[in-house]
Scaffold this motif. Structure first.
Motif, PDB file in Angstrom:
ATOM      1  N   LEU A 247       3.305  -9.485   0.503  1.00 40.30           N
ATOM      2  CA  LEU A 247       3.329  -8.237   1.253  1.00 40.30           C
ATOM      3  C   LEU A 247       4.060  -8.472   2.564  1.00 40.30           C
ATOM      4  O   LEU A 247       3.724  -9.388   3.319  1.00 40.30           O
ATOM      5  CB  LEU A 247       1.910  -7.745   1.524  1.00 40.30           C
ATOM      6  CG  LEU A 247       1.058  -7.416   0.289  1.00 40.30           C
ATOM      7  CD1 LEU A 247      -0.346  -7.018   0.705  1.00 40.30           C
ATOM      8  CD2 LEU A 247       1.704  -6.316  -0.543  1.00 40.30           C
ATOM      9  N   ASN A 249       4.058  -6.771   5.269  1.00 36.44           N
ATOM     10  CA  ASN A 249       3.243  -6.516   6.467  1.00 36.44           C
ATOM     11  C   ASN A 249       1.771  -6.539   6.083  1.00 36.44           C
ATOM     12  O   ASN A 249       1.011  -5.612   6.340  1.00 36.44           O
ATOM     13  CB  ASN A 249       3.619  -5.177   7.105  1.00 36.44           C
ATOM     14  CG  ASN A 249       2.983  -4.981   8.461  1.00 36.44           C
ATOM     15  OD1 ASN A 249       2.578  -5.949   9.117  1.00 36.44           O
ATOM     16  ND2 ASN A 249       2.859  -3.743   8.889  1.00 36.44           N
ATOM     17  N   GLN A 267       3.050   0.059   2.393  1.00 30.49           N
ATOM     18  CA  GLN A 267       3.408  -1.352   2.252  1.00 30.49           C
ATOM     19  C   GLN A 267       4.670  -1.536   1.406  1.00 30.49           C
ATOM     20  O   GLN A 267       4.975  -0.724   0.521  1.00 30.49           O
ATOM     21  CB  GLN A 267       2.273  -2.127   1.586  1.00 30.49           C
ATOM     22  CG  GLN A 267       1.138  -2.497   2.514  1.00 30.49           C
ATOM     23  CD  GLN A 267       1.515  -3.624   3.457  1.00 30.49           C
ATOM     24  OE1 GLN A 267       2.378  -4.435   3.158  1.00 30.49           O
ATOM     25  NE2 GLN A 267       0.869  -3.670   4.612  1.00 30.49           N
TER      26      GLN A 267
END
Length: 369
Positions: A247, A249, A267
């Motif tokens: 991911l 962030n 995301q």
């Protein structure tokens, strides 16, 4: 042979007169050497080394017990702080352990009760430890069974053969975290009329690795069997799977109040590999970049690989009989797509705002997260 030469070879007692010369004790006794005198003097080096070793041991022991006392005090302080927030955290009979090479904490029973969120988890003994030369890495284990009460689920009893965690501390959040268990069994507490477990799993592992703002998540499990009609109100086969997701962030997830898949909204990331295998050896693997819009719609470019497409189709049709025709169409198309190094067909699938397509052919729609 002359008499003089014979006399010269004889060691005469002290006080005798030979050839008119008096032999005294000083002349007949050998002179002691300075080297012999030094060798008879005891060396002080071993005593000094021993004293230094003892002193170091005393200092180390004092330091260890100081840290142990600080650890016990910190646990008591944190538990008191949680209670002020309405959370009843327990660590019964907490004591430091691990001397001399480790420092850790042992509890005879642990628990976490958050009345505001209706969450209650209690388990057996807990043990944790860190090596003195690597104090930021903490390993721990907990004994079962555990009583689990969470919203939206019946009261659960969870048993396991082995359950352990490993965490590497960092600021502001741990840098690494892993949880692994074996022979896990989940039952509905108090339901004697249905003794069939809700779920059993031979082994499983969950890992988090963070490098702010990025987060890597890895999950694997072997021989997971969920009771029929628990998920999607459908029967599910025994499953073995693995997922490796990055991911971009991931740190943002930690600040969100959601506790379901909607937490992924906004995301972007990459499915390095998400794989699901069935008992007959067939399976599906998915990889590729993705994004989730604020409304939960998924977009991405994925590669779907099937091992033994016919076996996959049989399993999927058993789970989703209403989609039997679509599944058969996809399997037939797999015979004409490129294959990977192992000979398994690989199908490129494009998803735009939840709509799936192979080239210009639409094949369905993904639900919003």
């Amino acid at each position: 042979m002359s008499t003089g030469s014979a006399e010269n070879r004889i060691k005469w007692p002290s006080g005798w007169i030979v050839n008119g010369l008096s032999l005294t004790d000083s002349e007949t006794r050998p002179m002691p050497s300075s080297t012999a005198e030094k060798s008879r003097k005891p060396s002080r080096l071993p005593i000094i080394i021993g004293a230094l070793i003892i002193l170091a041991g005393v200092i180390y022991t004092g330091g260890w017990y100081y840290l142990a006392n600080q650890l016990e005090s910190r646990v008591a302080t944190n538990i008191a702080a949680f209670k002020q927030q309405g959370i009843d955290a327990t660590c019964e009979n907490a004591r430091a352990s691990g001397y001399p090479l480790r420092v850790g904490l042992d509890c005879s029973k642990v628990g976490w009760v958050d009345q505001a969120k209706n969450i209650s988890i209690t388990a057996g003994s807990f043990r944790s430890a860190a090596q003195v030369y690597d104090p930021l890495k903490i390993v721990s284990s907990v004994e079962g069974p555990a009583a689990v009460d969470v919203p939206g689920a019946p009261p659960l009893d969870v048993k396991w053969e082995h359950l352990a965690t490993s965490v590497r501390l960092d600021k502001p959040l741990p840098k690494q975290l892993s949880i692994e268990g074996s022979n896990v069994m989940v039952n509905e507490r108090g339901n004697v009329s249905n003794p069939v477990p809700l779920a059993v799993m031979q082994s499983g592992k969950l890992e988090f690795n963070t490098a702010q703002p990025q987060m890597d998540i890895a999950l694997s499990f072997d021989k997971l069997k969920i009771a029929d009609n628990i998920v999607l109100d459908r029967p599910l086969p025994e499953l073995t799977g693995a997922a490796d997701v990055q991911l971009a962030n991931g740190f943002a997830l930690l600040a969100k109040p959601e506790h379901d898949l909607s937490v992924l909204r906004g995301q972007t990331g990459t499915l390095r590999k998400v794989e699901l295998s069935f008992e007959d050896g067939s399976g599906i693997a998915i990889s590729g970049p993705f994004s989730v819009a604020d409304d939960g719609r998924i977009s991405g470019d994925f590669k779907v690989t099937m091992r033994n497409p016919e076996g996959v189709a049989k399993v999927m049709q058993g789970i989703f009989p209403e989609a039997g025709n679509t599944i058969s169409t996809v399997v037939q198309a797999m015979a004409f797509v490129p294959k990977d190094a192992s000979g398994a067909p690989t199908l490129p699938i494009t998803v735009k705002n939840g709509k799936m397509s192979v080239g210009f052919i639409g094949i369905g729609r993904l639900p919003a997260l």
